[in-house]
Design a protein around this motif. Structure first.
Motif, PDB file in Angstrom:
ATOM      1  N   GLY A  70       0.850  -1.037  -0.034  1.00 58.72           N
ATOM      2  CA  GLY A  70       0.008   0.017   0.146  1.00 58.72           C
ATOM      3  C   GLY A  70       0.731   1.241   0.034  1.00 58.72           C
ATOM      4  N   ARG A  71       1.827   1.172   0.790  1.00 56.95           N
ATOM      5  CA  ARG A  71       2.862   2.411   0.807  1.00 56.95           C
ATOM      6  C   ARG A  71       3.678   2.566  -0.447  1.00 56.95           C
ATOM      7  NH1 ARG A  71       8.541   2.994   4.118  1.00 56.95           N
ATOM      8  NH2 ARG A  71       9.017   4.747   3.232  1.00 56.95           N
ATOM      9  N   ASN A  74       1.474   4.102  -3.046  1.00 54.09           N
ATOM     10  CA  ASN A  74       1.322   5.812  -2.635  1.00 54.09           C
ATOM     11  C   ASN A  74       2.569   6.558  -2.881  1.00 54.09           C
ATOM     12  OD1 ASN A  74      -1.616   5.425  -1.787  1.00 54.09           O
ATOM     13  ND2 ASN A  74      -1.008   5.040   0.229  1.00 54.09           N
ATOM     14  N   ARG A 138      -2.222  -8.073  -0.861  1.00 53.20           N
ATOM     15  CA  ARG A 138      -2.898  -6.765  -1.487  1.00 53.20           C
ATOM     16  C   ARG A 138      -1.885  -6.579  -2.771  1.00 53.20           C
ATOM     17  NH1 ARG A 138      -2.530  -4.978   4.165  1.00 53.20           N
ATOM     18  NH2 ARG A 138      -4.669  -4.796   4.909  1.00 53.20           N
ATOM     19  N   THR A 161      -1.231  -8.524   4.325  1.00 52.37           N
ATOM     20  CA  THR A 161       0.192  -7.855   3.883  1.00 52.37           C
ATOM     21  C   THR A 161       1.007  -8.730   3.170  1.00 52.37           C
ATOM     22  OG1 THR A 161       0.943  -8.005   5.874  1.00 52.37           O
ATOM     23  CG2 THR A 161      -0.258  -5.941   5.051  1.00 52.37           C
TER      24      THR A 161
END
Length: 238
Positions: A70-71, A74, A138, A161
């Motif tokens: 997720g990071r 982003n 993810r 994760t």
């Protein structure tokens, strides 16, 4: 050689060398055996070996950062990091990622994993009841049909994760199935010593192309197809 021609020769050579020197950063999540943090906290794995070969043969400098998926998404979205790997193509991700024409790697076919004692038999995704909870990391995009069925509420997904977490939940009967890349699943199951607990169903026969995709900011400055061509040629060198 006349002095003027000599100067032009070296100017042209320097320009060509400058154009070939490319430096960029890549975000990725831990994905053994492809990429993971070794005991010395340095990235290792098949993808790292491939990128090291690219750097040695092309002069590129590629800085790899391992972080949660997720990071990673982003960071590339906002342009703090130049690229992300490995990522399958999706309409949603193509809104903020620039995919080269050439893939970086072709993963083995995706699989559905069940507990050995479960009488479930996989034939097609549409056959899976929404009452069954499917674990998935993810970073994994299974395929367009899978995503469509999830959006329609016809498949129920629990995201984790790491694949380790999903497989341990499956072993503990906290979820019903797991969807994953085949090679990653086999490697992780072996590492967790769970070979006697699961059965794998191949979802389709064709390998899935996965990309080194770039931020729109980076792609605005550089020709990502040219970069990917250099990478592909370096990887294929004996």
């Amino acid at each position: 050689m006349p002095r003027l021609l000599l100067l032009l020769f070296f100017a042209g050579f320097s320009l060509q060398a400058k154009e070939r020197f490319i430096e960029f950063s890549v975000a990725t999540a831990e994905l053994p055996p492809y990429v993971y943090l070794a005991e010395n906290k340095q990235p290792e794995g098949l993808f790292i070996d491939m990128l090291n070969k690219v750097q040695a043969q092309t002069g590129m400098k590629i800085n790899v950062f391992i972080m949660p998926w997720g990071r990673a998404i982003n960071e590339v979205k906002k342009g703090s990091i130049d690229a992300i790997m490995p990522t399958l193509w999706s309409k949603e991700r193509a809104q903020f990622l620039v995919y080269p024409a050439l893939p970086f790697y072709r993963f083995s076919p995706s699989v559905i994993i069940k507990r050995l004692e479960d009488d479930f038999e996989f034939t097609q995704l549409k056959q899976i009841s929404p009452e069954k909870i499917i674990g998935k990391t993810r970073l994994v995009l299974v395929d367009d049909e899978f995503d469509s069925l999830v959006k329609q509420g016809k498949l129920s997904v629990y995201e984790t994760t790491k694949l380790d977490e999903a497989l341990l939940m499956l072993a503990q009967s906290k979820i019903d199935l797991v969807a994953s890349d085949g090679d990653i699943a086999l490697t992780t199951i072996k590492r967790l010593e769970l070979e006697q607990r699961f059965h794998l169903f191949a979802m389709h026969k064709d390998p899935s192309p996965s990309y080194l995709a770039f931020s729109s900011q980076f792609a605005h400055k550089y020709d990502v197809n040219y970069i990917m061509t250099l990478i592909d040629q370096a990887i294929k060198q004996p």
